[in-house]
Write an enzyme that holds these catalytic residues in place. Sequence first.
Site, PDB file in Angstrom:
ATOM      1  N   GLY A  76       2.692  -0.890   5.638  1.00 22.92           N
ATOM      2  CA  GLY A  76       2.969  -0.674   4.220  1.00 22.92           C
ATOM      3  C   GLY A  76       2.112   0.434   3.653  1.00 22.92           C
ATOM      4  O   GLY A  76       1.020   0.733   4.154  1.00 22.92           O
ATOM      5  N   GLY A 150      13.049  -3.771   9.493  1.00 22.63           N
ATOM      6  CA  GLY A 150      12.526  -2.537  10.038  1.00 22.63           C
ATOM      7  C   GLY A 150      11.972  -2.802  11.422  1.00 22.63           C
ATOM      8  O   GLY A 150      12.425  -3.708  12.137  1.00 22.63           O
ATOM      9  N   ARG A 173      17.607  -2.967   3.276  1.00 22.66           N
ATOM     10  CA  ARG A 173      18.045  -2.321   2.034  1.00 22.66           C
ATOM     11  C   ARG A 173      19.500  -1.888   2.101  1.00 22.66           C
ATOM     12  O   ARG A 173      20.220  -1.930   1.111  1.00 22.66           O
ATOM     13  CB  ARG A 173      17.150  -1.118   1.727  1.00 22.66           C
ATOM     14  CG  ARG A 173      15.786  -1.490   1.181  1.00 22.66           C
ATOM     15  CD  ARG A 173      14.909  -0.280   1.002  1.00 22.66           C
ATOM     16  NE  ARG A 173      14.589   0.350   2.289  1.00 22.66           N
ATOM     17  CZ  ARG A 173      13.838   1.426   2.433  1.00 22.66           C
ATOM     18  NH1 ARG A 173      13.343   2.022   1.364  1.00 22.66           N
ATOM     19  NH2 ARG A 173      13.572   1.921   3.629  1.00 22.66           N
ATOM     20  N   ARG A 176      23.767  -1.644   8.322  1.00 19.44           N
ATOM     21  CA  ARG A 176      23.898  -0.799   9.505  1.00 19.44           C
ATOM     22  C   ARG A 176      24.224  -1.692  10.692  1.00 19.44           C
ATOM     23  O   ARG A 176      24.138  -2.917  10.604  1.00 19.44           O
ATOM     24  CB  ARG A 176      22.627   0.006   9.766  1.00 19.44           C
ATOM     25  CG  ARG A 176      21.395  -0.797  10.136  1.00 19.44           C
ATOM     26  CD  ARG A 176      20.206   0.118  10.353  1.00 19.44           C
ATOM     27  NE  ARG A 176      19.039  -0.576  10.881  1.00 19.44           N
ATOM     28  CZ  ARG A 176      18.130  -1.187  10.159  1.00 19.44           C
ATOM     29  NH1 ARG A 176      18.246  -1.193   8.839  1.00 19.44           N
ATOM     30  NH2 ARG A 176      17.092  -1.776  10.727  1.00 19.44           N
ATOM     31  N   HIS A 279      -4.017 -13.476   5.889  1.00 18.68           N
ATOM     32  CA  HIS A 279      -3.564 -12.090   6.083  1.00 18.68           C
ATOM     33  C   HIS A 279      -4.140 -11.507   7.376  1.00 18.68           C
ATOM     34  O   HIS A 279      -4.872 -10.522   7.365  1.00 18.68           O
ATOM     35  CB  HIS A 279      -3.939 -11.215   4.886  1.00 18.68           C
ATOM     36  CG  HIS A 279      -3.111  -9.951   4.814  1.00 18.68           C
ATOM     37  ND1 HIS A 279      -2.930  -9.247   3.657  1.00 18.68           N
ATOM     38  CD2 HIS A 279      -2.417  -9.264   5.774  1.00 18.68           C
ATOM     39  CE1 HIS A 279      -2.166  -8.182   3.889  1.00 18.68           C
ATOM     40  NE2 HIS A 279      -1.842  -8.181   5.177  1.00 18.68           N
ATOM     41  N   GLY A 281      -1.978 -10.907  10.110  1.00 15.39           N
ATOM     42  CA  GLY A 281      -0.844 -10.488  10.919  1.00 15.39           C
ATOM     43  C   GLY A 281      -1.141  -9.285  11.783  1.00 15.39           C
ATOM     44  O   GLY A 281      -0.716  -9.212  12.938  1.00 15.39           O
TER      45      GLY A 281
END
Length: 316
Positions: A76, A150, A173, A176, A279, A281
């Site tokens: 991110g 993603g 988003r 596909r 947190h 990950g």
Amino acid sequence: MTTDVWLPFPADEIEGLPGASDAGLNYRYWDGGPEFPADPADCVFYAVPYMKGTEIAVRPLPGMTSLSVVQTLTAGIDHVEPGLKFLAPGVRLCNARGVHEASTAELALTLILASLRNIPGFVEGQRKEEWRSGFYPALADKSVLIVGYGSIGSAIEDRLAPFECARVARVARSARATERGPVHPLADLLSLLPEADVVVVSTPLTDTSRGLVNAAFLARMKDGALLVNVARGPVVDTKALLAELESGRITAALDVTDPEPLPAGHPLWHAPGVLISPHVGGSTSAFLPRAKRLLAAQLTRYAAGEPLDNLVLTTQ
């Protein structure tokens, strides 16, 4: 000519960096300490310190008047976005695609299995010397929905493959096709939620995704479903989630929270049916070798004047 490169690791610990003298680069080590390693105005390539928060990530940006590249070590970019307004046009922002997929996907699977198989309950039972036998949910035959497909979402599906899931659906988003099947657009999300036993959120934090998991989203989840968040805390509306958890209708496994770090006394700590990890990950033994390989590869391209990988945006 300014040639400083700010790195969050000492240059001599990164194998494969272009030679400083050959490439004409000056490597400066800065991991977010109070003192800058050199004049920010001389920095052309800024590798952002990892997991140090927005204040530190953004602090040198106003003075980086010669900057050409900002390289994050996170997937991110939300922690550096507030500082982009300080940058001149043409600065390239690159993320750490390829660094965190293995670790984050591994944790997502861990949280799913631990929650379904009641591992926290067994740990508590061991502490109390209680034999808590019985039948518990399995991942096998469950339907899983991955929200945010993603590279991390795809890596999560890689790790679900051996577990005999009944179905894996994907949302991103825009729609596909993939080798595994269709990726649905966000517009289909609410119609897909009632079919999922496990909903895994792995979307980046953007204006679109902030608060995406709100009361309406949660209400569409089936009774007994599990919500897993390995994205960012603000993707989930904490108040709405607490209401659902306290009703006992769904359960949750969260690697990220809002607020974060979760303060002592916050009701989320003791909400029924929730498993919280702090947190972690991406912060595993897999991080350093992958992060260093990324920096070496990007700086080799930069020194050669070649296009950089993982380009997210160029400032205007």
